[in-house]
Design a protein around this motif. Structure first.
Motif, PDB file in Angstrom:
ATOM      1  N   PRO A  78     -15.711  51.505 -21.433  1.00  0.00           N
ATOM      2  CA  PRO A  78     -15.177  50.463 -20.577  1.00  0.00           C
ATOM      3  C   PRO A  78     -16.020  49.174 -20.909  1.00  0.00           C
ATOM      4  CG  PRO A  78     -16.054  52.520 -19.362  1.00  0.00           C
ATOM      5  CD  PRO A  78     -16.213  52.526 -20.854  1.00  0.00           C
ATOM      6  N   GLN A  79     -15.657  48.015 -20.249  1.00  0.00           N
ATOM      7  CA  GLN A  79     -16.085  46.767 -20.779  1.00  0.00           C
ATOM      8  C   GLN A  79     -17.568  46.595 -20.221  1.00  0.00           C
ATOM      9  OE1 GLN A  79     -15.049  44.097 -22.570  1.00  0.00           O
ATOM     10  NE2 GLN A  79     -13.133  44.638 -22.846  1.00  0.00           N
ATOM     11  N   TRP A  80     -18.033  47.350 -19.127  1.00  0.00           N
ATOM     12  CA  TRP A  80     -19.416  47.048 -18.630  1.00  0.00           C
ATOM     13  C   TRP A  80     -20.316  47.827 -19.604  1.00  0.00           C
ATOM     14  CZ3 TRP A  80     -21.241  52.009 -17.539  1.00  0.00           C
ATOM     15  CH2 TRP A  80     -20.430  52.853 -17.070  1.00  0.00           C
ATOM     16  N   VAL A  81     -20.039  48.618 -20.455  1.00  0.00           N
ATOM     17  CA  VAL A  81     -21.108  49.214 -21.248  1.00  0.00           C
ATOM     18  C   VAL A  81     -21.832  48.325 -22.128  1.00  0.00           C
ATOM     19  CG1 VAL A  81     -21.223  50.911 -23.379  1.00  0.00           C
ATOM     20  CG2 VAL A  81     -19.743  51.598 -21.281  1.00  0.00           C
ATOM     21  N   ASP A 110      -9.824  47.637 -14.989  1.00  0.00           N
ATOM     22  CA  ASP A 110      -9.626  46.603 -15.442  1.00  0.00           C
ATOM     23  C   ASP A 110      -8.657  46.541 -16.528  1.00  0.00           C
ATOM     24  OD1 ASP A 110     -11.538  45.501 -13.957  1.00  0.00           O
ATOM     25  OD2 ASP A 110     -13.215  45.173 -15.500  1.00  0.00           O
ATOM     26  N   ALA A 111      -8.788  47.887 -17.527  1.00  0.00           N
ATOM     27  CA  ALA A 111      -7.692  48.289 -18.568  1.00  0.00           C
ATOM     28  C   ALA A 111      -6.333  48.416 -17.788  1.00  0.00           C
ATOM     29  CB  ALA A 111      -7.978  49.216 -19.311  1.00  0.00           C
ATOM     30  N   ILE A 153      -4.391  54.778 -21.406  1.00  0.00           N
ATOM     31  CA  ILE A 153      -4.754  53.406 -21.346  1.00  0.00           C
ATOM     32  C   ILE A 153      -5.932  53.243 -22.445  1.00  0.00           C
ATOM     33  CG2 ILE A 153      -3.895  52.714 -19.212  1.00  0.00           C
ATOM     34  CD1 ILE A 153      -7.121  53.321 -18.225  1.00  0.00           C
ATOM     35  N   TRP A 154      -5.936  52.056 -23.128  1.00  0.00           N
ATOM     36  CA  TRP A 154      -6.875  51.545 -24.301  1.00  0.00           C
ATOM     37  C   TRP A 154      -7.686  50.543 -23.848  1.00  0.00           C
ATOM     38  CZ3 TRP A 154      -6.722  46.997 -26.739  1.00  0.00           C
ATOM     39  CH2 TRP A 154      -5.709  46.098 -26.309  1.00  0.00           C
ATOM     40  N   GLU A 155      -8.837  50.189 -24.531  1.00  0.00           N
ATOM     41  CA  GLU A 155      -9.739  49.149 -24.144  1.00  0.00           C
ATOM     42  C   GLU A 155     -10.365  48.783 -25.618  1.00  0.00           C
ATOM     43  OE1 GLU A 155     -10.490  46.433 -22.939  1.00  0.00           O
ATOM     44  OE2 GLU A 155     -11.220  47.372 -21.131  1.00  0.00           O
ATOM     45  N   ARG A 156     -10.509  47.292 -25.777  1.00  0.00           N
ATOM     46  CA  ARG A 156     -11.438  46.919 -26.928  1.00  0.00           C
ATOM     47  C   ARG A 156     -12.875  46.620 -26.293  1.00  0.00           C
ATOM     48  NH1 ARG A 156     -12.851  41.596 -28.355  1.00  0.00           N
ATOM     49  NH2 ARG A 156     -13.287  41.532 -30.627  1.00  0.00           N
ATOM     50  N   TRP A 157     -14.023  46.952 -26.670  1.00  0.00           N
ATOM     51  CA  TRP A 157     -15.245  46.642 -26.238  1.00  0.00           C
ATOM     52  C   TRP A 157     -15.959  46.164 -27.808  1.00  0.00           C
ATOM     53  CZ3 TRP A 157     -20.017  48.236 -28.327  1.00  0.00           C
ATOM     54  CH2 TRP A 157     -21.039  47.986 -27.675  1.00  0.00           C
ATOM     55  N   ALA A 158     -16.604  44.981 -27.621  1.00  0.00           N
ATOM     56  CA  ALA A 158     -17.387  44.266 -28.494  1.00  0.00           C
ATOM     57  C   ALA A 158     -18.608  43.786 -28.118  1.00  0.00           C
ATOM     58  CB  ALA A 158     -16.598  43.200 -29.313  1.00  0.00           C
ATOM     59  N   LYS A 159     -19.768  43.949 -28.798  1.00  0.00           N
ATOM     60  CA  LYS A 159     -20.871  43.549 -28.431  1.00  0.00           C
ATOM     61  C   LYS A 159     -21.784  43.377 -29.456  1.00  0.00           C
ATOM     62  CE  LYS A 159     -24.525  43.586 -24.772  1.00  0.00           C
ATOM     63  NZ  LYS A 159     -24.159  42.325 -24.128  1.00  0.00           N
ATOM     64  N   ASP A 160     -22.642  42.472 -29.812  1.00  0.00           N
ATOM     65  CA  ASP A 160     -23.593  42.389 -31.079  1.00  0.00           C
ATOM     66  C   ASP A 160     -23.114  42.712 -32.370  1.00  0.00           C
ATOM     67  OD1 ASP A 160     -25.637  41.831 -29.072  1.00  0.00           O
ATOM     68  OD2 ASP A 160     -26.089  43.738 -28.646  1.00  0.00           O
TER      69      ASP A 160
END
Length: 232
Positions: A78-81, A110-111, A153-160
């Motif tokens: 999820p986005q909140w991770v 959200d997704a 359902i799918w999601e894109r997570w991006a950070k750092d």
């Protein structure tokens, strides 16, 4: 919970069954949490498509979505991770999304509302048969041997600087299902993935979020078969 499935390895099946190009990468036959697999999703059509035509293009045709085969991790992030290490831990527990709560779950809402629905191609999924008192891995397929398209359902997570594309399988209650009620541990609610009919693929990918819940139903038991996994 469906945490193990068999991917479609025959590349020729993708154009025929899912109307997408064959995969360009090799991936494992057996998909477990955090393994890379493929899923079918909608993407906006390129405005360059049809540019060779001298006629004025149809604006609707230019904006209509098209299907693509995407690569992603089996196990939703999820986005909140907050971090990649946290994503690694949490994704193994998010291989399934309950259809009853997908619209309200903090993990998947959200997704879902963003219309990030997908179809997960598979030849089979696996469940344990506990009726003997011991877990007997069982392979569940379509009777006709064709690949299954499971709703996800799918999601894109991006950070750092780290990006993770991930997906999860949607499931429904199977307590009353003539076949699937036999599997998974006794005393627990029985669940099964949402297997879509081929004629529903476009509608599933293109319908509005509020209408997508209508696809959350159990697949007919007479169209499925189950066989114990042979030990090598």
């Amino acid at each position: 919970m469906t945490a193990h499935f068999e991917s479609v390895q025959n590349a020729a099946m993708y154009p025929d069954a899912f109307d997408v190009a064959a995969p360009e990468i090799a991936f494992e036959r057996d998909l477990w949490p955090r393994k890379l697999g493929v899923f079918v999703r909608n993407v906006p059509a390129s405005a360059s498509e049809g540019a060779a035509s001298a006629a004025k293009p149809d604006e609707n045709a230019l904006t209509a979505p098209v299907r693509e085969l995407a690569v992603g991790q089996f196990g939703f992030v999820p986005q909140w991770v907050k971090s990649a290490s946290d994503a690694k831990l949490r994704s193994t527990k998010m291989v399934n999304a309950r259809s009853e709560t997908v619209t309200t779950s903090n993990n998947f809402r959200d997704a879902w509302l963003a219309g990030q629905r997908c179809i997960v191609p598979m030849m089979a999924f696996f469940e344990d048969d506990w009726r003997s008192g011991k877990a007997v891995p069982t392979r569940i397929t379509r009777v006709d041997g064709k690949p299954m398209g499971v709703a996800g359902i799918w999601e894109r997570w991006a950070k750092d600087g780290t990006e993770i594309i991930s997906f999860t399988l949607l499931t429904v209650n199977a307590n009353s299902h003539a076949l699937l009620h036999r599997y998974q541990q006794n005393g627990n609610e029985k669940r099964m993935p949402v297997i879509l009919g081929e004629g529903a693929y476009d509608a599933w990918l293109n319908t509005r979020p509020e209408k997508a819940r209508e696809f959350m139903r159990a697949y007919a038991a007479n169209l499925l078969t189950a066989n114990p996994v042979e030990k090598k």
